[in-house]
Design a protein around this motif. Structure first.
Motif, PDB file in Angstrom:
ATOM      1  N   THR A 155     -10.160  -2.154 -15.187  1.00  0.00           N
ATOM      2  CA  THR A 155      -9.562  -1.554 -13.998  1.00  0.00           C
ATOM      3  C   THR A 155      -9.618  -2.465 -12.782  1.00  0.00           C
ATOM      4  O   THR A 155      -9.070  -2.117 -11.732  1.00  0.00           O
ATOM      5  CB  THR A 155     -10.277  -0.237 -13.657  1.00  0.00           C
ATOM      6  OG1 THR A 155     -11.675  -0.488 -13.493  1.00  0.00           O
ATOM      7  CG2 THR A 155     -10.089   0.784 -14.767  1.00  0.00           C
ATOM      8  N   ASN A 203      -7.808  -1.326  -6.656  1.00  0.00           N
ATOM      9  CA  ASN A 203      -7.215  -1.289  -7.992  1.00  0.00           C
ATOM     10  C   ASN A 203      -8.089  -0.491  -8.965  1.00  0.00           C
ATOM     11  O   ASN A 203      -7.585   0.277  -9.781  1.00  0.00           O
ATOM     12  CB  ASN A 203      -7.049  -2.714  -8.505  1.00  0.00           C
ATOM     13  CG  ASN A 203      -6.176  -2.783  -9.740  1.00  0.00           C
ATOM     14  OD1 ASN A 203      -5.087  -2.241  -9.755  1.00  0.00           O
ATOM     15  ND2 ASN A 203      -6.675  -3.427 -10.771  1.00  0.00           N
ATOM     16  N   TRP A 216      -6.762   2.905 -10.913  1.00  0.00           N
ATOM     17  CA  TRP A 216      -6.664   2.886 -12.366  1.00  0.00           C
ATOM     18  C   TRP A 216      -7.617   3.884 -13.017  1.00  0.00           C
ATOM     19  O   TRP A 216      -7.292   4.487 -14.041  1.00  0.00           O
ATOM     20  CB  TRP A 216      -6.935   1.488 -12.900  1.00  0.00           C
ATOM     21  CG  TRP A 216      -5.720   0.614 -12.875  1.00  0.00           C
ATOM     22  CD1 TRP A 216      -5.466  -0.423 -12.043  1.00  0.00           C
ATOM     23  CD2 TRP A 216      -4.574   0.737 -13.726  1.00  0.00           C
ATOM     24  NE1 TRP A 216      -4.235  -0.964 -12.314  1.00  0.00           N
ATOM     25  CE2 TRP A 216      -3.670  -0.273 -13.351  1.00  0.00           C
ATOM     26  CE3 TRP A 216      -4.234   1.603 -14.766  1.00  0.00           C
ATOM     27  CZ2 TRP A 216      -2.437  -0.446 -13.969  1.00  0.00           C
ATOM     28  CZ3 TRP A 216      -3.014   1.440 -15.391  1.00  0.00           C
ATOM     29  CH2 TRP A 216      -2.128   0.427 -15.002  1.00  0.00           C
ATOM     30  N   PHE A 239       1.715   4.801  -9.060  1.00  0.00           N
ATOM     31  CA  PHE A 239       0.567   5.656  -9.355  1.00  0.00           C
ATOM     32  C   PHE A 239       0.874   7.107  -9.011  1.00  0.00           C
ATOM     33  O   PHE A 239       0.544   8.023  -9.763  1.00  0.00           O
ATOM     34  CB  PHE A 239      -0.662   5.171  -8.581  1.00  0.00           C
ATOM     35  CG  PHE A 239      -1.202   3.850  -9.052  1.00  0.00           C
ATOM     36  CD1 PHE A 239      -2.038   3.781 -10.151  1.00  0.00           C
ATOM     37  CD2 PHE A 239      -0.873   2.679  -8.392  1.00  0.00           C
ATOM     38  CE1 PHE A 239      -2.543   2.570 -10.594  1.00  0.00           C
ATOM     39  CE2 PHE A 239      -1.378   1.457  -8.825  1.00  0.00           C
ATOM     40  CZ  PHE A 239      -2.209   1.402  -9.928  1.00  0.00           C
TER      41      PHE A 239
END
Length: 268
Positions: free
Chosen positions: A233, A238, A242, A151
């Motif tokens: 998502t 998480n 996302w 990420f």
């Protein structure tokens, strides 16, 4: 030592700073950099005699073409040709000011649009991430940090690409301004004046690109602050990650496509 949560916060906060920087850079043209502006003006002045030479050549070609076809037996053709010559010379002499005026209009519009979106706040909830991270053991925390790394890398790459596109637009504005006498010289010739029209439309499209980028930034702020992206998502940490990455990718697509969208809107 910074925790993975601090690193991911820094990545997303840095992206917010990039969005703010983009809003500033979009309104910066050659005139925003005095030294660079002087260089562009010198290049423009050096190319200007070439533009005048081409203007004369294209005028003569148009003149001989119409003479051969006996079009100058009509007074309206003679008057039209003379008016075009005067108009083309005027545009050639003031091309630099004309392009500056087009950019100033686009900058004024982006300022207006930017003011409308300036009160929006970006809110990313890191509570779920921190709660999940703190509940893990030492080994699981290391593994969790590895899961966060993609990420961070993704956000970093998006930031670099967005800044490159915005700086590329600035370079495009400068090059268009510097070489403008050459395409504008074709305005005198009936068979070639489409080049001059396309040049003006292309320059207007580059200016309009800035407006599209600003609107994209405002939409990104709205998405980050207000929109839940749904079950795709996931839940908890998480979902927060996302949501940030997907909204950043959406902005990246807008920035990359802004040039082609602007050309479609201007008909360039």
């Amino acid at each position: 030592m910074a925790s993975p949560i601090d690193n991911i916060k820094e990545a997303f906060d840095g992206f917010v700073e990039v969005v703010n920087d983009v809003a500033i850079l979009v309104n910066e043209g050659p005139a925003s950099y005095p030294g660079l502006y002087a260089t562009i003006k010198d290049i423009h002045s050096a190319i200007l005699p070439v533009g005048y030479s081409l203007l004369t050549l294209y005028f003569l070609l148009d003149f001989f073409s119409k003479t051969v076809n006996f079009q100058f037996f009509k007074w309206e053709t003679v008057v039209s040709c003379c008016v075009k010559l005067i108009f083309a010379k005027f545009i050639m002499e003031h091309a630099f000011d004309l392009l500056d005026a087009i950019f100033a209009i686009s900058a004024h519009i982006t300022n207006m649009v930017g003011l409308q979106g300036s009160n929006a706040n970006i809110y990313v909830d890191y509570d779920a991430i921190e709660e999940e991270y703190n509940s893990l053991g030492w080994f699981d925390k290391k593994f969790f940090a590895i899961k966060l790394l993609p990420f961070e890398i993704c956000i970093w790459v998006i930031k670099v690409v967005i800044i490159l596109v915005v700086f590329g637009r600035l370079f495009e504005l400068m090059i268009y301004t510097a070489v403008s006498p050459i395409p504008i010289s074709t305005a005198i010739n009936d068979n070639l004046n489409g080049t001059a029209k396309r040049f003006i439309l292309d320059y207007a499209a580059v200016c309009l690109q800035g407006i599209i980028i600003i609107i994209g930034c405002i939409v990104y702020i709205a998405i980050s602050a207000n929109i839940t992206l749904g079950s795709f998502t996931g839940n908890g940490a998480n979902m927060a990650l996302w949501k940030g990455v997907l909204s950043a990718l959406a902005l990246l697509i807008v920035v990359i496509k802004s040039n082609s969208w602007a050309k479609k809107l201007t008909g360039a």
